[in-house]
Design a protein around this motif. Structure first.
Motif, mmCIF file in Angstrom:
data_model
loop_
_atom_site.group_PDB
_atom_site.id
_atom_site.type_symbol
_atom_site.label_atom_id
_atom_site.label_comp_id
_atom_site.label_asym_id
_atom_site.label_seq_id
_atom_site.Cartn_x
_atom_site.Cartn_y
_atom_site.Cartn_z
ATOM 1 N N SER A 128 6.225 8.512 -52.495
ATOM 2 C CA SER A 128 7.149 9.398 -51.768
ATOM 3 C C SER A 128 8.582 9.189 -52.249
ATOM 4 O O SER A 128 9.341 10.158 -52.413
ATOM 5 C CB SER A 128 7.088 9.123 -50.265
ATOM 6 O OG SER A 128 5.807 9.395 -49.750
ATOM 7 N N CYS A 129 8.952 7.934 -52.460
ATOM 8 C CA CYS A 129 10.310 7.636 -52.939
ATOM 9 C C CYS A 129 10.509 8.224 -54.329
ATOM 10 O O CYS A 129 11.567 8.793 -54.635
ATOM 11 C CB CYS A 129 10.554 6.131 -52.972
ATOM 12 S SG CYS A 129 10.311 5.326 -51.383
ATOM 13 N N GLY B 67 9.864 8.520 -46.839
ATOM 14 C CA GLY B 67 9.934 7.941 -48.184
ATOM 15 C C GLY B 67 10.724 8.816 -49.135
ATOM 16 O O GLY B 67 11.531 8.318 -49.931
ATOM 17 N N ALA B 70 14.326 8.379 -48.609
ATOM 18 C CA ALA B 70 14.815 7.131 -49.214
ATOM 19 C C ALA B 70 15.032 7.325 -50.712
ATOM 20 O O ALA B 70 16.041 6.869 -51.266
ATOM 21 C CB ALA B 70 13.815 6.000 -48.963
ATOM 22 N N GLY B 71 14.101 8.020 -51.353
ATOM 23 C CA GLY B 71 14.258 8.301 -52.783
ATOM 24 C C GLY B 71 15.513 9.113 -53.045
ATOM 25 O O GLY B 71 16.275 8.826 -53.974
ATOM 26 N N LEU B 72 15.758 10.118 -52.218
ATOM 27 C CA LEU B 72 16.993 10.914 -52.343
ATOM 28 C C LEU B 72 18.220 10.017 -52.172
ATOM 29 O O LEU B 72 19.198 10.135 -52.910
ATOM 30 C CB LEU B 72 17.027 12.016 -51.279
ATOM 31 C CG LEU B 72 16.109 13.227 -51.445
ATOM 32 C CD1 LEU B 72 16.192 14.112 -50.192
ATOM 33 C CD2 LEU B 72 16.480 14.039 -52.687
ATOM 34 N N THR B 74 18.623 6.950 -52.853
ATOM 35 C CA THR B 74 18.919 6.082 -54.011
ATOM 36 C C THR B 74 19.755 6.815 -55.049
ATOM 37 O O THR B 74 20.370 6.187 -55.904
ATOM 38 C CB THR B 74 17.636 5.575 -54.719
ATOM 39 O OG1 THR B 74 16.931 6.671 -55.301
ATOM 40 C CG2 THR B 74 16.729 4.801 -53.772
ATOM 41 N N THR B 75 19.762 8.148 -54.993
ATOM 42 C CA THR B 75 20.534 8.917 -55.976
ATOM 43 C C THR B 75 21.885 9.376 -55.413
ATOM 44 O O THR B 75 22.562 10.195 -56.031
ATOM 45 C CB THR B 75 19.747 10.162 -56.443
ATOM 46 O OG1 THR B 75 19.681 11.116 -55.377
ATOM 47 C CG2 THR B 75 18.330 9.789 -56.871
ATOM 48 N N LYS B 77 22.346 10.878 -52.365
ATOM 49 C CA LYS B 77 22.273 11.911 -51.331
ATOM 50 C C LYS B 77 22.363 11.254 -49.951
ATOM 51 O O LYS B 77 22.085 10.060 -49.790
ATOM 52 C CB LYS B 77 20.955 12.686 -51.414
ATOM 53 C CG LYS B 77 20.605 13.220 -52.789
ATOM 54 C CD LYS B 77 21.618 14.219 -53.286
ATOM 55 C CE LYS B 77 21.253 14.713 -54.681
ATOM 56 N NZ LYS B 77 22.455 15.157 -55.411
ATOM 57 N N GLN B 98 10.623 -0.182 -44.217
ATOM 58 C CA GLN B 98 10.474 -0.665 -45.592
ATOM 59 C C GLN B 98 11.430 -0.004 -46.568
ATOM 60 O O GLN B 98 11.941 -0.658 -47.475
ATOM 61 C CB GLN B 98 9.044 -0.411 -46.099
ATOM 62 C CG GLN B 98 7.941 -1.004 -45.251
ATOM 63 C CD GLN B 98 7.859 -2.505 -45.339
ATOM 64 O OE1 GLN B 98 8.647 -3.142 -46.023
ATOM 65 N NE2 GLN B 98 6.915 -3.088 -44.646
ATOM 66 N N GLU B 99 11.595 1.326 -46.413
ATOM 67 C CA GLU B 99 12.287 2.072 -47.461
ATOM 68 C C GLU B 99 13.709 2.498 -47.098
ATOM 69 O O GLU B 99 14.421 3.024 -47.940
ATOM 70 C CB GLU B 99 11.455 3.304 -47.864
ATOM 71 C CG GLU B 99 10.009 2.993 -48.261
ATOM 72 C CD GLU B 99 9.890 2.069 -49.473
ATOM 73 O OE1 GLU B 99 10.904 1.797 -50.134
ATOM 74 O OE2 GLU B 99 8.767 1.602 -49.732
ATOM 75 N N TYR B 102 15.177 -1.978 -44.911
ATOM 76 C CA TYR B 102 15.085 -3.170 -45.779
ATOM 77 C C TYR B 102 16.016 -3.052 -46.988
ATOM 78 O O TYR B 102 16.803 -3.964 -47.253
ATOM 79 C CB TYR B 102 13.620 -3.397 -46.152
ATOM 80 C CG TYR B 102 13.355 -4.573 -47.051
ATOM 81 C CD1 TYR B 102 13.868 -5.847 -46.764
ATOM 82 C CD2 TYR B 102 12.587 -4.436 -48.206
ATOM 83 C CE1 TYR B 102 13.615 -6.927 -47.598
ATOM 84 C CE2 TYR B 102 12.325 -5.512 -49.035
ATOM 85 C CZ TYR B 102 12.846 -6.751 -48.742
ATOM 86 O OH TYR B 102 12.606 -7.810 -49.572
ATOM 87 N N PRO B 103 15.983 -1.918 -47.713
ATOM 88 C CA PRO B 103 16.949 -1.787 -48.816
ATOM 89 C C PRO B 103 18.311 -1.241 -48.379
ATOM 90 O O PRO B 103 19.169 -0.997 -49.221
ATOM 91 C CB PRO B 103 16.259 -0.815 -49.780
ATOM 92 C CG PRO B 103 15.246 -0.082 -48.991
ATOM 93 C CD PRO B 103 14.989 -0.820 -47.721
ATOM 94 N N ASN B 104 18.518 -1.094 -47.085
ATOM 95 C CA ASN B 104 19.788 -0.600 -46.525
ATOM 96 C C ASN B 104 20.253 0.683 -47.205
ATOM 97 O O ASN B 104 21.365 0.759 -47.735
ATOM 98 C CB ASN B 104 20.877 -1.682 -46.613
ATOM 99 C CG ASN B 104 22.065 -1.363 -45.723
ATOM 100 O OD1 ASN B 104 21.944 -0.664 -44.719
ATOM 101 N ND2 ASN B 104 23.237 -1.864 -46.100
ATOM 102 N N LEU B 105 19.419 1.688 -47.194
ATOM 103 C CA LEU B 105 19.753 2.970 -47.808
ATOM 104 C C LEU B 105 20.359 3.915 -46.770
ATOM 105 O O LEU B 105 20.146 3.774 -45.568
ATOM 106 C CB LEU B 105 18.505 3.584 -48.448
ATOM 107 C CG LEU B 105 18.014 2.854 -49.707
ATOM 108 C CD1 LEU B 105 16.665 3.398 -50.153
ATOM 109 C CD2 LEU B 105 19.032 2.961 -50.843
#
Lengths: 280, 315
Positions: A128-129, B67, B70-72, B74-75, B77, B98-99, B102-105
């Motif tokens: 998903s990430c 999830g 979280a991916g967004l 990291t870039t 957003k 978790q996403e 934990y990674p503080n996004l």
């Protein structure tokens, strides 16, 4: 743009051996960790980190870099080996796996380790990430690609398929998913625990462009990456890599118990000796 | 502060989110909305129509939505995941842990249908544990505005403050308390009344009830200090400690009395070793289909019970 030097197939094979040695050494020194799945993933990791992925160890957060998501986060040692060999961290970091203060946490931690694009460890979530990252690239009209590695057992998680349908909806042809199909999980074979049926057909039915390779043939790995590079067909890619858990260390190969056990002194010495002789 | 004297106008706080996110999306192209099918209900349709390139709808798949957000993040957003509180907390709790935590996004979870407000939907849809769940996760901020305008301001603050945050809104219309110029700070309680006999600390849709109760108590000669504790994490500890000069505190929340506002306040009071607390909220039981007001009455989240509880503390 950072251009990697042309790496030959022979060189990639050598790197895969070095990666295996480093991963096994990490787990041996930590007396903890997951060697089996690290070894099954080693050849793909070699091709990605030493040829395919556009990354810069001096600038790990470079915004145009290719991303790598290790959804099967427990095989962190093999990714850490690549990060150490590529110079994201000093090579000696391999001596600190799972220790207090180490960037090499038990499972990948993006806050502690340069080169980790997302923290993982809870199975089923990484894809998903990766979809989020690939979608951001599309929306921002960026060229970078996102590579993800999922475990076969991990595909028992429903969220993998939620992510898959989203990758297809948003036409993420910049997403390349490897399934490390080693057919083993903690409690036994995937067939015994929860049969995956035809994993390639499942991804195909979701709308992925799929490939099926020998995940230990560097020739096939490089060829499939050549094939999917530059794709603009609107389809995310799934490469089912048939692999052997523990590949390269005879007594670990296809043995369920080597999922998450560290070798003792004698076993470690044997592993290093066998790996020095290359893949059988 | 300025409080509207006779609040008659009502608006659901989910409308506040829907209106504010459009304004934010226009100003900042990194603001994204991740819908989980129920955009119409969560008031994100205007955003979707105005900024299709900043909008994602993952369908009925909360875990994936978390999830993907979280991916967004990291870039660079700033994704606002929009769904109902019961799903936005429990269905995706582990993914957010978790996403995002934990990674503080920089992931925001913006949820309508908080507390008992989805009354007729029944117990399955009433979110009574959500703020408590998120309160236990490191790095997470937990917020519920009291009305339309404060919700807008808090959504704006959330967008401009780094870190994972949970914002909770009402499905139902609630009275407007603040005017549009009132300013809010995340983690800083808003004092609505100063008093010396009893302190009432409320949040979300119960602030208006607490305000009415305070006015009734004042008419009976009891002086009330009233706080709108819109952020339960990080808690405005200083504001709670100041209430200990009075020493008698009533907390009011549209949430289980376990691990929400009442618990957070009680922790401070216990650590300080003085003062008494009475917690008004959902009585650790599931709801059922009923009008929102009926469910609030069944749990004692009423003006009458706030008044009675304050008086009991005084005696």
């Amino acid at each position: 743009m950072i251009e990697l030097k042309e790496t030959t197939i022979e060189e990639l094979k050598e790197k895969a051996i070095e990666l295996r040695k480093a991963a096994v050494t990490m787990v041996y020194k930590a007396q903890s960790g997951h060697p089996g799945g690290s070894l099954s993933a080693a050849d793909i990791i070699s091709a990605l980190y030493f040829k395919e992925m556009n990354v810069d160890p001096a600038n790990p957060k470079w915004e145009d870099r290719d991303r790598f998501v290790l959804s099967k986060g427990h095989v962190a040692p093999i990714q850490y080996a690549a990060l150490a060999l590529r110079g994201f961290v000093p090579y000696e970091t391999i001596n600190t796996l799972r220790q207090y203060g180490s960037p090499f946490q038990g499972h990948p931690d993006m806050k502690k380790c340069p080169g980790i694009d997302i923290s993982t460890g809870s199975l089923g979530q990484g894809l998903s990430c990766a979809v989020g990252m690939a979608l951001a690239a599309k929306r921002d009209e960026k060229e970078y690609r996102v590579f993800a590695m999922v475990g076969d057992g991990e595909c028992q998680e429903g969220q993998i398929w939620e992510a898959a349908q989203t990758a297809v909806k948003y036409e993420l042809d910049n997403l390349i998913v490897f399934v490390d199909y080693n057919r083993l999980q903690i409690d036994g074979t995937t067939d015994e625990i929860m049969p995956l049926q035809d994993i390639e057909k499942k991804f195909e039915a979701f709308g992925f462009e799929t490939k099926n390779i020998d995940g230990h043939s560097m020739e096939e790995i490089v060829a499939v990456l050549d094939e999917v590079r530059g794709s603009t067909n609107g389809k995310p890619k799934c490469i089912v890599a048939n692999t052997i858990k523990g590949k390269g260390v005879s007594y670990m190969e296809n043995v369920v118990n080597w999922h998450g056990v560290a070798p003792n002194d004698k076993e470690y010495a044997q592993a290093m000796e066998e790996l020095a002789g290359g893949l059988k | 502060m300025s409080v509207t004297n006779t609040p008659v106008a009502k608006k659901a706080t989910r409308e506040g989110f829907g209106d504010e996110i459009v304004k934010l999306g226009k100003e900042n192209k990194n603001i994204y909305v991740v819908d989980i099918d129920i955009g119409k209900s969560c008031k994100t349709t205007a955003f979707m129509n105005a900024f299709p390139n900043q909008h994602v709808n993952v369908g009925i798949a909360e875990q994936n939505g978390a999830g993907l957000a979280a991916g967004l993040a990291t870039t660079g957003k700033i994704p606002f995941i929009s769904t109902y509180a019961v799903f936005g907390s429990l269905r995706m709790a582990e993914q957010i842990r978790q996403e995002a935590c934990y990674p503080n996004l920089n992931v925001k979870i913006a949820c309508s249908h908080g507390g008992l407000t989805p009354g007729n939907d029944g117990g399955s849809h009433q979110a009574i544990e959500d703020m408590g769940v998120y309160r236990t996760m490191p790095n997470m901020t937990v917020i519920m505005g009291a009305d339309y305008h404060s919700t807008r301001k808090l959504v704006e603050k959330a967008a401009n403050t780094y870190g994972p945050m949970y914002l909770r809104f009402t499905r139902d219309a609630v009275p407007m308390i603040y005017d549009e110029n009132e300013e809010f700070e995340i983690g800083k309680a808003k004092q609505l009344k100063d008093g010396k006999d009893v302190a009432i600390i409320a949040n979300g849709d119960t602030v208006y009830l607490a305000l009415q109760a305070a006015e009734q108590l004042e008419q009976e000669g009891i002086s009330v200090k009233l706080l709108d504790m819109h952020t339960i994490k990080p808690l405005d500890r200083e504001a709670v400690v100041e209430c200990l000069e009075i020493g008698k505190i009533v907390t009011v929340e549209d949430h289980n009395i376990l691990n929400g506002l009442g618990s957070a306040v009680s922790e401070v009071v216990a650590e300080e070793g003085k003062g008494k607390v009475r917690r008004i909220g959902v009585q650790d039981r599931f709801g059922e289909s009923a009008p929102y007001e009926k469910l609030m009455e069944l749990n004692g989240i009423t003006i009458e019970n706030i008044v009675a509880t304050a008086k009991e503390l005084l005696n």
